[in-house]
Write a protein that holds these residues in place. Structure first.
Motif, mmCIF file in Angstrom:
data_model
loop_
_atom_site.group_PDB
_atom_site.id
_atom_site.type_symbol
_atom_site.label_atom_id
_atom_site.label_comp_id
_atom_site.label_asym_id
_atom_site.label_seq_id
_atom_site.Cartn_x
_atom_site.Cartn_y
_atom_site.Cartn_z
ATOM 1 N N ILE A 1 0.834 -1.207 0.000
ATOM 2 C CA ILE A 1 0.000 0.000 0.000
ATOM 3 C C ILE A 1 0.863 1.249 0.000
ATOM 4 N N ALA A 2 0.520 2.162 -0.917
ATOM 5 C CA ALA A 2 1.061 3.518 -0.889
ATOM 6 C C ALA A 2 -0.052 4.425 -0.366
ATOM 7 N N LEU A 3 0.171 5.021 0.803
ATOM 8 C CA LEU A 3 -0.850 5.842 1.442
ATOM 9 C C LEU A 3 -0.582 7.313 1.191
ATOM 10 N N VAL A 4 -1.621 8.041 0.747
ATOM 11 C CA VAL A 4 -1.534 9.479 0.541
ATOM 12 C C VAL A 4 -2.405 10.169 1.583
ATOM 13 N N SER A 5 -1.767 10.889 2.487
ATOM 14 C CA SER A 5 -2.510 11.599 3.521
ATOM 15 C C SER A 5 -1.523 12.446 4.320
ATOM 16 N N HIS A 6 -1.945 13.645 4.712
ATOM 17 C CA HIS A 6 -1.079 14.478 5.548
ATOM 18 C C HIS A 6 -1.012 13.955 6.979
ATOM 19 N N GLU A 7 -2.077 13.280 7.419
ATOM 20 C CA GLU A 7 -2.085 12.693 8.756
ATOM 21 C C GLU A 7 -2.447 11.219 8.624
ATOM 22 N N VAL A 8 -1.949 10.425 9.577
ATOM 23 C CA VAL A 8 -2.196 8.993 9.485
ATOM 24 C C VAL A 8 -2.486 8.430 10.871
ATOM 25 N N ASP A 9 -3.438 7.526 10.936
ATOM 26 C CA ASP A 9 -3.758 6.821 12.172
ATOM 27 C C ASP A 9 -2.520 6.033 12.616
ATOM 28 N N PRO A 10 -2.155 6.084 13.915
ATOM 29 C CA PRO A 10 -0.945 5.382 14.374
ATOM 30 C C PRO A 10 -0.948 3.889 14.034
ATOM 31 N N GLU A 11 -2.097 3.241 14.155
ATOM 32 C CA GLU A 11 -2.163 1.812 13.840
ATOM 33 C C GLU A 11 -1.958 1.569 12.354
#
Length: 462
Positions: A38-48
């Protein structure tokens, strides 16, 4: 159909996930189980979610979404609450013929996530086409209970033997017959019991023998419970639905019998007082004969087969004859009938022990140790004691049980015909003489009977 149910191979493949919150986390959990990167695009991310990416060779792109990020991806998931952004992602994917899922927005999806029952390599996907996802999840929950988790082991065992079976049987119909026998026979039962080495050995033996010799069947000693079909265990139901032959007794309800395999051979071997349709030695012989003929045999007993059910005698005969067997416990009458009558067998203020006793006295003589039954703070449950009720009451009173001791008769417990009669040791005989409650019935003696009027919940009548 609204959607065609494809199954993607995502192992080692790259996909884009836009959105790092709780929704994105739920989708990511599913995708990494399938081996996706997975490549995740987001300025913030859930710790889990961040931990999940690190554990599964994913990457976090702390930036805005752009169409260039779609290059090299096999599918895209948008898990944001920004409608304009979701529409842009959808349009970009359509232009590139990329499968896209915008969570909870079916018009912007070219594929949707099903509710999944995972018994890999067996995987079941259920979808409502995005119209009723809760309904799909409820159906998944039902399937989860119906399909044992060991189906995964069974599928993996089949995978290991797949090439050998193809080599042994060149005809597809022969292979189909072999696998049907395997998946519904002794091999599968060994897998479901966690006996993998034994299952593999048996499968190899069957493959070596193919159809050149007759195979010995197996006997399943199954407790059918007290009558309510919903009290059957999952294992009991599974074996009942795959049995070739069913031997059943008088206490098995019609509703339970209706759940057996439709084309199974049904043999009634019920017993009634002074009227045995089939004597016990003949039942033992029948079980051996049917199994030796290669059949899967269910011996269906009311209640639990090891609680006054003579199951031990039948297993001794099977063991001597070299017939494999299994035992499936059932809910015994003491538990079910007391619960449906609103009488707890134990209670901190009334009873700290339970004694289960057969009222079916051998040679019509009393062999009961009444001296052990008069102790306070215990509950007595008599099976098959309706015809010896007078003897039981007299024995208890003669050995010192108080005259005001509470007693209940629960007739045809857990069925729509259930009736409950309560009283004391000095008046229950007169009450039963008037009420004439029929067998089968259990008799409960003890202070816990006092709770029946306030705890009863099932449809009963006095």
């Amino acid at each position: 159909m609204d959607y065609f149910p494809f199954f993607f191979d995502l192992k080692g493949r790259s996909l884009l996930l836009v959105g790092g919150g709780d929704v994105g986390l739920r989708k990511a959990r599913l995708l990494v189980r399938a081996g996706a990167r997975i490549a995740l695009v987001s300025h913030e991310v859930d710790p889990e979610l961040k931990e999940l990416l690190e554990a599964h060779q994913g990457e976090w792109l702390a930036s805005d979404y752009s169409a260039e990020l779609l290059e090299g991806r096999v599918l895209v998931v948008a898990a944001t609450d920004d409608q304009a952004l979701n529409e842009q992602i959808h349009a970009d994917c359509i232009a590139r013929n990329l499968p896209v899922n915008v969570v909870d927005n079916p018009p912007l999806c070219t594929f949707i996530f099903p509710a999944i029952v995972d018994r890999s390599p067996l995987v079941i996907g259920i979808t409502s086409s995005g119209k009723a996802p809760v309904l799909a999840r409820l159906l998944r929950a039902k399937l989860e209970t119906w399909i044992p988790t060991r189906y995964s082991d069974l599928g993996q065992l089949a995978a290991r033997f797949r090439d050998a079976v193809k080599t042994r049987f060149s005809n597809i119909n022969q292979r189909r017959k072999f696998w049907e026998s395997t998946f519904q026979g002794t091999v599968a039962e060994r897998v479901f019991n966690g006996q993998m080495e034994e299952a593999e050995r048996l499968l190899q033996e069957q493959l070596d023998a193919s159809d050149s010799q007759e195979q010995v069947g197996e006997v399943y000693l199954v407790g059918a419970g007290p009558g309510d079909p919903e009290l059957l265990t999952f294992k009991a139901l599974r074996l009942m639905q795959q049995a070739d032959v069913v031997l059943y007794d008088r206490l098995v309800s019609k509703e339970v019998l209706d759940l057996c395999r439709r084309d199974a051979k049904m043999i009634y071997v019920g017993k009634k007082r002074d009227n045995h349709a089939v004597p016990q030695p003949d039942i033992n012989r029948l079980l051996v004969e049917q199994a030796k003929a290669g059949h899967r045999v269910v011996r269906l007993k009311g209640g639990d087969p090891f609680v006054f059910g003579r199951g031990g005698e039948e297993l001794e005969e099977l063991k001597t004859a070299g017939v494999p067997f299994q035992v499936v416990p059932g809910i015994t009458a003491a538990n079910a009938c007391s619960a449906y009558a609103g009488i707890p067998l134990t209670h901190r203020d009334y009873a700290q022990s339970v004694k289960m006793i057969t009222g079916q006295l051998k040679n019509r003589t009393s062999e009961l140790n009444f001296a052990e039954m008069i102790h306070p703070n215990q509950t007595l449950v008599f099976y098959m004691g309706l015809h010896t009720l007078e003897l039981l009451v007299q024995g208890l009173l003669e050995h010192g049980k108080p005259t005001d001791t509470r007693i209940a008769i629960v007739s045809q417990g857990s069925t729509p015909e259930q009736r409950v009669l309560t009283g004391t040791l000095v008046d229950i005989l007169a009450q039963q003489e008037k009420a004439q409650l029929p067998a089968p019935a259990i008799i409960i003696v003890g202070e816990v009977v006092e709770l029946q009027p306030q705890l009863v919940w099932f449809n009963t009548s006095d």
